[in-house]
Design a protein around this motif. Structure first.
Motif, mmCIF file in Angstrom:
data_model
loop_
_atom_site.group_PDB
_atom_site.id
_atom_site.type_symbol
_atom_site.label_atom_id
_atom_site.label_comp_id
_atom_site.label_asym_id
_atom_site.label_seq_id
_atom_site.Cartn_x
_atom_site.Cartn_y
_atom_site.Cartn_z
ATOM 1 N N THR B 31 0.821 -1.225 0.000
ATOM 2 C CA THR B 31 0.000 0.000 0.000
ATOM 3 C C THR B 31 0.847 1.264 0.000
ATOM 4 N N ILE B 32 1.846 1.297 0.855
ATOM 5 C CA ILE B 32 2.622 2.538 0.942
ATOM 6 C C ILE B 32 3.500 2.731 -0.286
ATOM 7 N N MET B 36 3.333 5.947 -2.559
ATOM 8 C CA MET B 36 4.501 6.783 -2.845
ATOM 9 C C MET B 36 4.600 7.039 -4.347
ATOM 10 N N HIS B 83 1.630 16.233 2.277
ATOM 11 C CA HIS B 83 1.222 16.716 3.605
ATOM 12 C C HIS B 83 0.432 18.026 3.512
ATOM 13 N N LEU B 86 -3.346 17.596 2.972
ATOM 14 C CA LEU B 86 -4.130 16.899 4.001
ATOM 15 C C LEU B 86 -5.285 17.760 4.530
ATOM 16 N N ALA B 88 -6.189 18.488 7.458
ATOM 17 C CA ALA B 88 -5.808 19.402 8.539
ATOM 18 C C ALA B 88 -5.012 20.597 8.016
ATOM 19 N N GLU B 107 -6.324 9.205 5.068
ATOM 20 C CA GLU B 107 -5.491 10.220 5.706
ATOM 21 C C GLU B 107 -4.256 9.613 6.380
ATOM 22 N N ALA B 108 -4.449 8.522 7.095
ATOM 23 C CA ALA B 108 -3.322 7.913 7.812
ATOM 24 C C ALA B 108 -2.231 7.509 6.821
ATOM 25 N N MET B 109 -2.640 6.867 5.735
ATOM 26 C CA MET B 109 -1.649 6.414 4.764
ATOM 27 C C MET B 109 -0.967 7.598 4.089
ATOM 28 N N ILE B 111 -0.322 10.502 5.450
ATOM 29 C CA ILE B 111 0.688 11.019 6.402
ATOM 30 C C ILE B 111 1.944 10.152 6.317
ATOM 31 N N LEU B 112 1.754 8.832 6.368
ATOM 32 C CA LEU B 112 2.894 7.918 6.328
ATOM 33 C C LEU B 112 3.613 7.976 4.980
ATOM 34 N N ASP B 115 5.843 10.931 5.054
ATOM 35 C CA ASP B 115 6.982 10.591 5.922
ATOM 36 C C ASP B 115 7.985 9.711 5.170
ATOM 37 N N ALA B 116 7.462 8.733 4.448
ATOM 38 C CA ALA B 116 8.337 7.784 3.750
ATOM 39 C C ALA B 116 9.091 8.453 2.608
#
Lengths: 294, 294
Positions: B31-32, B36, B83, B86, B88, B107-109, B111-112, B115-116
């Motif tokens: 998924t990530i 990406m 980001h 998003l 927020a 949303e969680a993915m 954010i990650l 980050d990645a």
């Protein structure tokens, strides 16, 4: 100096260094620098930076010279907590008894604070080049980035997220822990060893130590959630059960999980047999982690 | 080769390299890695990586050798967009006509994923050590981390966020742009120059070029929001006015803003006078940026 005195002293040195390295709370734009400090100085145990220092010491390296990298590991750990706590992720309002970053600064600022902590970590690693060989610093940058990335820490977080409310199997639980917690422990020990000038044999031994220690640490965490003292661990006991989280005790039973933690701790200690007194701290650290009550 | 041919060729080379450097879309956890790639291959202009290549070429360095750092800059840029979009933050559902990361992956993915992307950028920079002098790579790591950090890109984002729906003054607008856009442009050019073996004089000239070019780029962005063609810029014309965003035209008027962009472009070109044909691409790039229609 006793183990606990040394632990305390190093923890204080790490705090001082973090205070030096982080932009002042009033540096423009102040909000984010305040927010960064709020989460960094929230009472962490500083295990990762202390592992960097201890590994450098074990191979005869200078603990002073690796301090920026030690702090970098703590900042990466802190960023991951700030993002983990976000409403879209674990949605935690409290951590270690204090409101989480997004509760204090808002969600947008918490996202940016995590980003900034991750970014400054790499700034600090690069700064290590002033006092350590540039090749070693490059190697450490690479290893830490991999450990923190989508096939390390973040990968563990992704699988954890996708496993929510699912009955996962042992290999998945292991993947989550080896990546969410294990990868940074491993990178911390290896970074200290590489910068401290470890031989290949020393590096291999310390890597085994770090991997087994990370495993023991995680199983102990799961055990504390069942057997721990709420006032000490800073969160309600039994929260894993409540959140239907698969843990080592839930998968293997309490007895077997305890055995697994003890076996990992033994293997970690065994890996240190090629070292003498210079690795005494790492031995005590393993003992401390497996016997901690929070 | 004409400027546009070279631009296209470099853009394709950057895409190929990004494809090589990013984990395969099916690498665990898939998924990530999909997410990406979804954001990285979303039709960006690859300006930042191309600036790295062009700066290396201007000082007689190898463009191949700096490719990992070129890609790192694009990945940092992409993370900041993921980001920024998003809920927020800017809460954008579309970017370049496609649903944003959090609309597709949650949303969680998202954010990650951001980050990645940020993390792998530093992995790539470190990998440059295989073919570039380690000291130069360290210096570049440091500069890029600073440019992306809380006193660079993130700082600009913070001030932008805190300025929402406020009537800001010229110095604040300048701060936002110098940090949100300018810092990465500057770091891109300097990274290419440093790794390419620039002299101090060359590095200074290229830094001036990058700073003025970044300013011209931003003013042009603001102008396009007023004068542009919706189908070309990929978002509704006039969205800045609608969102009550302070821009160069809103602060200085259309005429003056146009003049400022032209003056910055002139200064950027002027800074290149110490170079010969090897900087022709950078000259054309400035011309291209100031005359673009999207």
């Amino acid at each position: 100096m006793s183990f606990h005195e040394e632990l305390k002293q190093w923890s204080r040195q790490v705090d001082d260094a973090l205070n030096d390295y982080l932009p002042p709370a009033d540096a423009y734009p102040a909000t984010i620098h305040e927010a960064m400090r709020y989460s960094v100085f929230a009472g962490g145990k500083r295990l990762r930076p202390i592992l960097v220092l201890a590994a450098a010491k074990a191979v005869g390296g200078s603990t002073d010279k690796v301090m920026p990298v030690a702090c970098a590991l703590e900042l990466i750990h802190t960023y991951s907590l700030v993002h983990d706590d976000l409403p879209a992720m674990d949605n935690d309002d409290f951590r270690r008894g204090r409101p989480t970053s997004h509760k204090v600064y808002g969600e947008a600022m918490a996202i940016l604070t995590g980003d900034a902590l991750l970014t400054i970590a790499f700034e600090l690693i690069a700064r290590c080049g002033e006092q350590c060989p540039a090749e070693a610093v490059n190697r450490v940058t690479l290893e830490i980035a991999q450990a923190a990335g989508s096939r390390g820490l973040i990968g563990g977080q992704v699988v954890d997220l996708l496993s929510e409310n699912k009955q996962i199997e042992a290999p998945v639980l292991e993947y989550i822990h080896r990546h969410k917690t294990g990868a940074l422990f491993r990178a911390a020990v290896r970074a200290g060893a590489i910068l401290g000038g470890a031989t290949a044999v020393q590096l291999e031994a310390l890597t085994t130590y770090a991997e087994q220690m990370g495993l023991a640490f995680q199983i102990k965490d799961d055990l504390l959630d069942i057997e721990g003292d709420e006032t000490k661990i800073g969160k309600p006991v039994g929260s894993d059960v409540k959140n239907k989280k698969v843990t080592y005790p839930s998968l293997y039973g309490l007895e077997k999980a305890r055995e697994m933690a003890a076996a990992a701790a033994r293997e970690a200690t065994e890996a240190l047999k090629i070292f003498g007194a210079e690795a005494e701290f790492l031995r005590s650290m393993m003992h401390f982690i497996i016997n901690r009550d929070h």
